[in-house]
Design a protein around this motif. Structure first.
Motif, PDB file in Angstrom:
ATOM      1  N   GLU A  49      64.488 115.062  10.560  1.00 49.12           N
ATOM      2  CA  GLU A  49      63.331 114.704  11.376  1.00 49.12           C
ATOM      3  C   GLU A  49      63.364 113.231  11.774  1.00 49.12           C
ATOM      4  OE1 GLU A  49      62.062 114.672   7.045  1.00 49.12           O
ATOM      5  OE2 GLU A  49      63.103 116.079   8.302  1.00 49.12           O
ATOM      6  N   LYS A  50      64.017 112.405  10.969  1.00 49.91           N
ATOM      7  CA  LYS A  50      64.130 110.978  11.311  1.00 49.91           C
ATOM      8  C   LYS A  50      65.032 110.763  12.522  1.00 49.91           C
ATOM      9  CE  LYS A  50      63.027 109.039   6.830  1.00 49.91           C
ATOM     10  NZ  LYS A  50      61.750 108.458   7.106  1.00 49.91           N
ATOM     11  N   SER A  51      66.100 111.552  12.649  1.00 47.39           N
ATOM     12  CA  SER A  51      66.983 111.411  13.813  1.00 47.39           C
ATOM     13  C   SER A  51      66.266 111.880  15.087  1.00 47.39           C
ATOM     14  CB  SER A  51      68.288 112.169  13.610  1.00 47.39           C
ATOM     15  OG  SER A  51      68.063 113.557  13.540  1.00 47.39           O
ATOM     16  N   VAL A  52      65.447 112.912  14.975  1.00 49.27           N
ATOM     17  CA  VAL A  52      64.667 113.375  16.128  1.00 49.27           C
ATOM     18  C   VAL A  52      63.670 112.295  16.535  1.00 49.27           C
ATOM     19  CG1 VAL A  52      62.990 115.081  16.935  1.00 49.27           C
ATOM     20  CG2 VAL A  52      64.965 115.816  15.591  1.00 49.27           C
ATOM     21  N   GLY A  70      59.381 121.964  10.549  1.00 45.64           N
ATOM     22  CA  GLY A  70      58.987 123.169   9.836  1.00 45.64           C
ATOM     23  C   GLY A  70      60.198 123.979   9.415  1.00 45.64           C
ATOM     24  N   LYS A  71      59.947 125.201   8.962  1.00 51.56           N
ATOM     25  CA  LYS A  71      61.047 126.076   8.559  1.00 51.56           C
ATOM     26  C   LYS A  71      61.934 126.430   9.746  1.00 51.56           C
ATOM     27  CE  LYS A  71      58.815 128.412   4.696  1.00 51.56           C
ATOM     28  NZ  LYS A  71      58.290 129.686   4.199  1.00 51.56           N
ATOM     29  N   LYS A  72      61.299 126.770  10.863  1.00 49.60           N
ATOM     30  CA  LYS A  72      62.047 127.248  12.017  1.00 49.60           C
ATOM     31  C   LYS A  72      62.049 126.294  13.196  1.00 49.60           C
ATOM     32  CE  LYS A  72      60.707 131.958  10.901  1.00 49.60           C
ATOM     33  NZ  LYS A  72      59.911 133.104  11.332  1.00 49.60           N
ATOM     34  N   ASP A  73      61.098 125.391  13.255  1.00 47.31           N
ATOM     35  CA  ASP A  73      60.966 124.577  14.446  1.00 47.31           C
ATOM     36  C   ASP A  73      60.418 123.185  14.152  1.00 47.31           C
ATOM     37  OD1 ASP A  73      58.294 126.788  15.478  1.00 47.31           O
ATOM     38  OD2 ASP A  73      58.438 125.488  13.773  1.00 47.31           O
ATOM     39  N   PHE A  74      60.437 122.367  15.198  1.00 49.43           N
ATOM     40  CA  PHE A  74      59.926 121.004  15.138  1.00 49.43           C
ATOM     41  C   PHE A  74      58.695 120.896  16.028  1.00 49.43           C
ATOM     42  CE2 PHE A  74      64.228 120.123  13.845  1.00 49.43           C
ATOM     43  CZ  PHE A  74      64.151 118.983  13.074  1.00 49.43           C
ATOM     44  N   LEU A  75      57.736 120.081  15.591  1.00 52.18           N
ATOM     45  CA  LEU A  75      56.615 119.698  16.441  1.00 52.18           C
ATOM     46  C   LEU A  75      56.792 118.221  16.745  1.00 52.18           C
ATOM     47  CD1 LEU A  75      53.826 120.121  17.796  1.00 52.18           C
ATOM     48  CD2 LEU A  75      52.811 119.486  15.618  1.00 52.18           C
ATOM     49  N   GLU A  92      57.494 114.803  29.860  1.00 55.29           N
ATOM     50  CA  GLU A  92      57.580 115.909  28.907  1.00 55.29           C
ATOM     51  C   GLU A  92      58.830 116.743  29.169  1.00 55.29           C
ATOM     52  OE1 GLU A  92      54.850 119.610  27.330  1.00 55.29           O
ATOM     53  OE2 GLU A  92      53.883 117.820  28.141  1.00 55.29           O
ATOM     54  N   LYS A  93      59.133 116.998  30.429  1.00 55.25           N
ATOM     55  CA  LYS A  93      60.333 117.769  30.775  1.00 55.25           C
ATOM     56  C   LYS A  93      61.594 116.993  30.384  1.00 55.25           C
ATOM     57  CE  LYS A  93      62.529 120.172  34.671  1.00 55.25           C
ATOM     58  NZ  LYS A  93      63.577 120.572  33.839  1.00 55.25           N
ATOM     59  N   LYS A  94      61.606 115.699  30.665  1.00 52.59           N
ATOM     60  CA  LYS A  94      62.752 114.858  30.317  1.00 52.59           C
ATOM     61  C   LYS A  94      62.984 114.867  28.806  1.00 52.59           C
ATOM     62  CE  LYS A  94      64.016 109.950  30.597  1.00 52.59           C
ATOM     63  NZ  LYS A  94      63.561 108.630  31.087  1.00 52.59           N
ATOM     64  N   LEU A  95      61.918 114.746  28.042  1.00 53.64           N
ATOM     65  CA  LEU A  95      62.020 114.740  26.584  1.00 53.64           C
ATOM     66  C   LEU A  95      62.488 116.090  26.055  1.00 53.64           C
ATOM     67  CD1 LEU A  95      61.626 113.394  23.845  1.00 53.64           C
ATOM     68  CD2 LEU A  95      59.228 114.033  23.967  1.00 53.64           C
ATOM     69  N   ALA A  96      61.907 117.168  26.552  1.00 56.94           N
ATOM     70  CA  ALA A  96      62.293 118.509  26.109  1.00 56.94           C
ATOM     71  C   ALA A  96      63.766 118.779  26.435  1.00 56.94           C
ATOM     72  CB  ALA A  96      61.401 119.552  26.760  1.00 56.94           C
ATOM     73  N   ASP A  97      64.200 118.393  27.639  1.00 58.44           N
ATOM     74  CA  ASP A  97      65.602 118.587  28.013  1.00 58.44           C
ATOM     75  C   ASP A  97      66.535 117.770  27.125  1.00 58.44           C
ATOM     76  OD1 ASP A  97      64.779 120.293  30.003  1.00 58.44           O
ATOM     77  OD2 ASP A  97      65.005 118.824  31.628  1.00 58.44           O
ATOM     78  N   PHE A 108      61.982 123.348  19.612  1.00 65.36           N
ATOM     79  CA  PHE A 108      61.055 122.218  19.669  1.00 65.36           C
ATOM     80  C   PHE A 108      59.786 122.605  20.403  1.00 65.36           C
ATOM     81  CE2 PHE A 108      65.142 120.141  19.144  1.00 65.36           C
ATOM     82  CZ  PHE A 108      64.855 119.170  18.210  1.00 65.36           C
ATOM     83  N   THR A 109      58.663 122.132  19.886  1.00 64.40           N
ATOM     84  CA  THR A 109      57.392 122.177  20.596  1.00 64.40           C
ATOM     85  C   THR A 109      57.035 120.727  20.886  1.00 64.40           C
ATOM     86  OG1 THR A 109      56.716 124.170  19.420  1.00 64.40           O
ATOM     87  CG2 THR A 109      54.984 122.883  20.491  1.00 64.40           C
ATOM     88  N   VAL A 110      56.965 120.401  22.168  1.00 62.61           N
ATOM     89  CA  VAL A 110      56.757 119.023  22.608  1.00 62.61           C
ATOM     90  C   VAL A 110      55.385 118.931  23.248  1.00 62.61           C
ATOM     91  CG1 VAL A 110      57.642 117.209  24.106  1.00 62.61           C
ATOM     92  CG2 VAL A 110      59.234 118.737  22.966  1.00 62.61           C
ATOM     93  N   SER A 111      54.605 117.908  22.878  1.00 70.43           N
ATOM     94  CA  SER A 111      53.256 117.783  23.413  1.00 70.43           C
ATOM     95  C   SER A 111      52.832 116.325  23.574  1.00 70.43           C
ATOM     96  CB  SER A 111      52.259 118.487  22.501  1.00 70.43           C
ATOM     97  OG  SER A 111      50.948 118.313  22.982  1.00 70.43           O
ATOM     98  N   SER A 112      52.204 116.054  24.706  1.00 69.51           N
ATOM     99  CA  SER A 112      51.609 114.736  24.928  1.00 69.51           C
ATOM    100  C   SER A 112      50.095 114.798  24.794  1.00 69.51           C
ATOM    101  CB  SER A 112      51.982 114.222  26.322  1.00 69.51           C
ATOM    102  OG  SER A 112      51.462 115.094  27.307  1.00 69.51           O
TER     103      SER A 112
END
Length: 152
Positions: A49-52, A70-75, A92-97, A108-112
């Motif tokens: 999670e630190k590298s993310v 989390g177990k399966k994903d990142f928030l 948000e699109k740039k970050l998700a990509d 990943f679940t990405v939110s602003s």
């Protein structure tokens, strides 16, 4: 003389009250909190999670990031600099990509959204303080992710 004493006492009390909650989730929307990334369990993704968090913080448009693994994903919840708010969808699109390209095997679940950021910050505090065990933390993380999905 009395007025100046009351003025000094008032200013002192005001300044003392402003600094009391520094770093807590109560002021997460107004101040930069820089919460440390946390994980709900030791099992799951092999990505740190630190590298993310480091990759997300590299974007100049962002100024505060909360990462929960989390177990399966990142928030990944973040705050956008004020003058960049008109470009929030593009950011948000740039970050998700960027995250999908660098970590193709992770979800990943990405939110602003400020509410998601605030909930993520509260969850991080409860995990660090020991109020949540692994199971409760994972359940709360999934609730926050569902809240994000409902928003969209």
């Amino acid at each position: 003389m009395k007025k100046s004493v009351f003025l000094i006492m008032g200013v002192t009390l005001l300044l003392g009250a402003c600094g009391a909650n520094e770093g807590s989730s109560e002021l997460a929307l107004m101040n930069r909190t820089n919460p440390d990334p946390v994980h709900t369990t030791d099992k799951g993704p092999k990505v740190s999670e630190k590298s993310v968090e480091k990759d997300v913080e590299a974007l100049p448009e962002l100024y505060d990031v909360a990462v929960i693994k989390g177990k399966k994903d990142f928030l990944v919840a973040y705050k956008v600099k004020h003058l960049q708010r008109f470009r929030m969808k593009a950011i948000e699109k740039k970050l998700a990509d960027k995250l999908e390209k660098k970590y193709p095997n992770e979800k990943f679940t990405v939110s602003s959204d400020y509410k998601i950021f605030l909930e993520a910050t509260r969850l991080q505090e409860k995990i660090k303080s020991g109020k949540y065990n692994d199971k409760a933390a994972e359940k709360r993380l999934q609730e926050i992710i569902e809240l994000q999905k409902e928003k969209t």
